[in-house]
Design an enzyme around this catalytic site. Structure first.
Site, short mmCIF file in Angstrom:
data_model
loop_
_atom_site.label_atom_id
_atom_site.label_comp_id
_atom_site.label_asym_id
_atom_site.label_seq_id
_atom_site.Cartn_x
_atom_site.Cartn_y
_atom_site.Cartn_z
N ASP A 78 26.00 81.97 47.92
CA ASP A 78 25.00 81.46 47.11
C ASP A 78 25.37 81.99 45.82
O ASP A 78 24.86 81.25 44.62
CB ASP A 78 23.64 81.91 47.53
CG ASP A 78 22.91 81.02 48.53
OD1 ASP A 78 23.73 80.49 49.23
OD2 ASP A 78 21.70 80.90 48.65
N CYS A 119 25.27 85.64 55.86
CA CYS A 119 24.85 85.41 54.53
C CYS A 119 23.63 84.70 54.66
O CYS A 119 23.37 84.13 55.87
CB CYS A 119 25.87 85.09 53.56
SG CYS A 119 26.59 86.48 52.99
N ASP A 120 23.04 83.90 53.31
CA ASP A 120 21.37 83.54 53.48
C ASP A 120 21.33 82.12 54.49
O ASP A 120 20.17 82.30 54.95
CB ASP A 120 21.27 82.96 51.81
CG ASP A 120 21.56 83.79 50.92
OD1 ASP A 120 22.35 84.63 51.17
OD2 ASP A 120 20.93 83.84 49.80
N LYS A 121 22.07 81.49 54.83
CA LYS A 121 21.85 80.30 55.56
C LYS A 121 22.28 80.44 57.06
O LYS A 121 21.82 79.72 57.69
CB LYS A 121 22.20 78.81 55.07
CG LYS A 121 21.76 78.79 53.38
CD LYS A 121 20.39 78.98 53.12
CE LYS A 121 19.86 79.35 51.84
NZ LYS A 121 20.77 80.40 50.98
N CYS A 191 24.97 90.92 49.84
CA CYS A 191 24.83 91.91 48.67
C CYS A 191 23.74 92.86 48.80
O CYS A 191 22.88 92.56 49.70
CB CYS A 191 24.26 90.87 47.38
SG CYS A 191 25.57 89.71 46.91
N GLU A 442 18.31 77.46 44.07
CA GLU A 442 18.00 78.70 43.76
C GLU A 442 17.92 78.91 42.28
O GLU A 442 18.70 78.27 41.28
CB GLU A 442 18.68 79.90 44.48
CG GLU A 442 18.24 80.09 45.90
CD GLU A 442 19.38 81.32 46.20
OE1 GLU A 442 18.73 81.73 47.61
OE2 GLU A 442 19.90 81.64 45.84
N SER A 468 16.40 82.82 44.48
CA SER A 468 17.29 84.09 45.18
C SER A 468 16.34 85.15 45.56
O SER A 468 15.53 85.42 44.79
CB SER A 468 18.34 84.20 44.14
OG SER A 468 19.03 85.51 44.72
#
Length: 557
Positions: A78, A119-121, A191, A442, A468
């Site tokens: 992202d 990570c995010d997804k 992160c 985002e 985000s």
């Protein structure tokens, strides 16, 4: 075993010949086949170490008597996708990940699955796949990045984005920005703040699909390798005992996850992902329940960007289980929910202590008596809007100011950096929702620019896009219905007064119903921004943010 359908009997002789082509021995074919879904790639910092995690999982599976077989899942970073057309392709990968994993698992009839995301997804996408497939499954992530250090202070990626805003404001030099650039992301891993990736990895523990430490053990710690081996061994127990995701992903488990979410102060993106995962598990969640849970759940953690502690600090403090143990002191969790350990939540957290009462506040002394996320409604968002209230400064909890209206993220960023946004303004960014974006980008760049310009405690931002987990301030996203389908956010005009009241869950534009109706009569839908490829199909199928942006086949198809 499920895999007998591709291994046993005369009709399966051709299948066995192909297993022979893979180099599998007869002994390996007689064991349970365990699919290991690897999100490893060389473009996402949170995924560059997943080859090591996968190898450790393979060892654990083999040690426990299974045959590990690896297949891939895609992943988008992202941070790298931020601020350009690439961000349109971030959220949409969640469904690609779920669909491709379903396809691989069903085509090859694995007996169990070990999901290796970070990570995010990838985490929600693989949780959706696990719930949909209902094959014994367990999660082990790649772990969080260590915090960087700049001028003696811990820093993270959100500091980097805000540094760019500070440079635009003339309060930081190019040399200062370069120092941040070289130091804020010092290791592999997701992160280092409580951003979306770490939020979802923590919630795999809370919902019962990951082992203790999955959300918090840093990526560079050898303990992460041990965790992966244990996950590989544990999947064999889950297969043996036929413990499947839907045995774990019950309505009570989702209530636990939302409660832990509020206590941790997770990313607002969890309000997209949890309903989507629940939908796949056959549990329908209305995001309105978040306010009810928030009202009774104290916020115990202020990790970056809300505060000055990081994932490594949460890990040292006792991790997610220590947060859960605090919540259990006031009977805020269902302790009878089953987990991938084969034990209940109550059995898992028994004896876990809070080793740092500053990183994890004791439940008697929380940061606030209410949780980290609030759902707002009003004539701007009849269905809902979402804000991470634990990252909002007190003076912005109630705010009223003139609307500054932009029909895309880029125009808003240009205005912010040109100094055209002033204290008191309410920035409105629309046509960035699931359909309008498409892909619900985002808005970290505009929120970071606002913070970097020194306006974080005086300017609000409202969007039908999303944020985000690194965003902070009065940032209200997921406004539903979105502008692309004629939601009221499309009717706001420059200078309209917008009032935000987070404690009372309200967000309204001070325009009469009659005037809004007149504006709606004049409103015309816009042509889709993208008409070919995956995004065009996504636009046709995606639902609104308040429903988790899940995909549905359009009526008549």
């Amino acid at each position: 075993m499920r895999s007998d359908q591709v291994k046993k009997g005369m009709q399966q002789a051709p299948h066995r010949s192909l297993f022979n082509a893979l180099g599998l021995t007869k002994e390996e074919m007689e064991r349970p086949l365990i699919g290991i879904v690897s999100s490893y790639n060389e473009i996402v910092p949170g995924h560059m170490n997943l080859d090591k995690i996968v190898n450790a999982v393979k060892m654990g599976v083999a040690m426990a008597g299974g045959t590990p077989i690896v297949f891939p899942a895609i992943a988008v970073c992202d941070g790298i996708a931020m601020g350009h057309t690439g961000m349109k392709y971030s959220l949409v990968t969640r469904d690609l990940i779920a669909d491709s994993t379903e396809s691989m698992a069903m085509a090859h009839q694995f007996d169990g699955l070990v999901m290796v995301p970070n990570c995010d997804k990838n985490v929600p996408g693989l949780l959706m796949a696990a719930a949909r497939l209902n094959i014994p499954s367990i999660f082990v992530s790649g772990g969080p990045m260590l915090a960087g250090r700049v001028k003696g202070e811990k820093r993270s990626l959100s500091s980097m984005f805000e540094a760019v805003g500070s440079y635009a404001a003339g309060t930081m030099t190019a040399e200062d920005v370069e120092e941040f650039e070289n130091k804020v992301c010092p290791t592999c891993g997701s992160c280092s703040g409580m951003y979306t990736a770490n939020s979802m990895n923590c919630l795999t523990e809370g919902i019962g699909m990951g082992l203790q430490g999955n959300g918090t053990i840093p990526a560079v710690y050898s303990e992460r390798i041990k965790l992966a081996k244990h996950a590989g061994m544990k999947i064999m127990e889950l297969v043996r005992d036929n413990i499947r995701p839907r045995d774990i992903l019950t309505k009570e488990a989702f209530m636990n996850a939302l409660t832990i979410d509020m206590a941790l102060g997770c990313s607002t993106n969890t309000m997209l992902h949890i309903p989507a995962i629940a939908h796949e598990a056959g549990v329908e969640l209305d995001v309105d329940i978040a306010n009810e849970i928030s009202e009774r759940t104290p916020n115990l953690c202020h990790l970056a960007p809300a505060g000055h502690t990081y994932m490594e600090d949460l890990n040292e403090a006792g991790g997610v289980y220590a947060v859960m143990n605090e919540l259990a002191k006031k009977d805020l969790l269902n302790l009878d929910c089953l987990t991938v350990t084969g034990k209940t939540v109550g059995e898992n957290i028994k004896g876990v202590t809070n080793r740092d009462p500053e990183t994890i506040r004791p439940i008697e002394h929380p940061y606030s008596e209410t949780g980290g996320i609030a759902v707002l409604k009003g004539n701007i968002a009849p269905d809902s809007g979402v804000v991470k209230r634990s990252a909002v400064v007190p003076e912005m909890m109630v705010h009223s100011g003139p609307a500054r209206v932009f029909d895309c993220e880029e125009d808003a960023i240009t205005a912010i950096k040109a100094g055209k946004i002033v204290a008191g303004d309410v920035v409105v960014i629309r046509y960035e929702g699931p359909k309008g974006g498409p892909g619900m980008r985002e808005m970290l760049n505009p929120t970071s620019a606002i913070a970097g310009m020194g306006l974080g405690s005086s300017v609000a931002l409202i969007t039908d896009g999303r944020f985000s987990g690194a965003s902070r301030g009065a940032s209200i996203g997921h406004v539903s219905p979105e502008a692309a389908v004629g939601g009221p956010i499309a009717l706001i005009e420059e200078g309209d007064i917008i009032t935000i009241d987070i404690p009372n869950h309200q967000m309204n534009v001070e325009v009469s119903d009659e005037e809004l109706a007149a504006r709606k009569e004049k409103w015309q839908p816009r042509e889709p921004k993208i008409t070919t490829g995956y995004l065009a199909r996504y636009t046709a199928m995606v639902t609104s943010g308040n429903r988790g942006a899940i995909l549905e086949v359009p009526k008549g198809c």
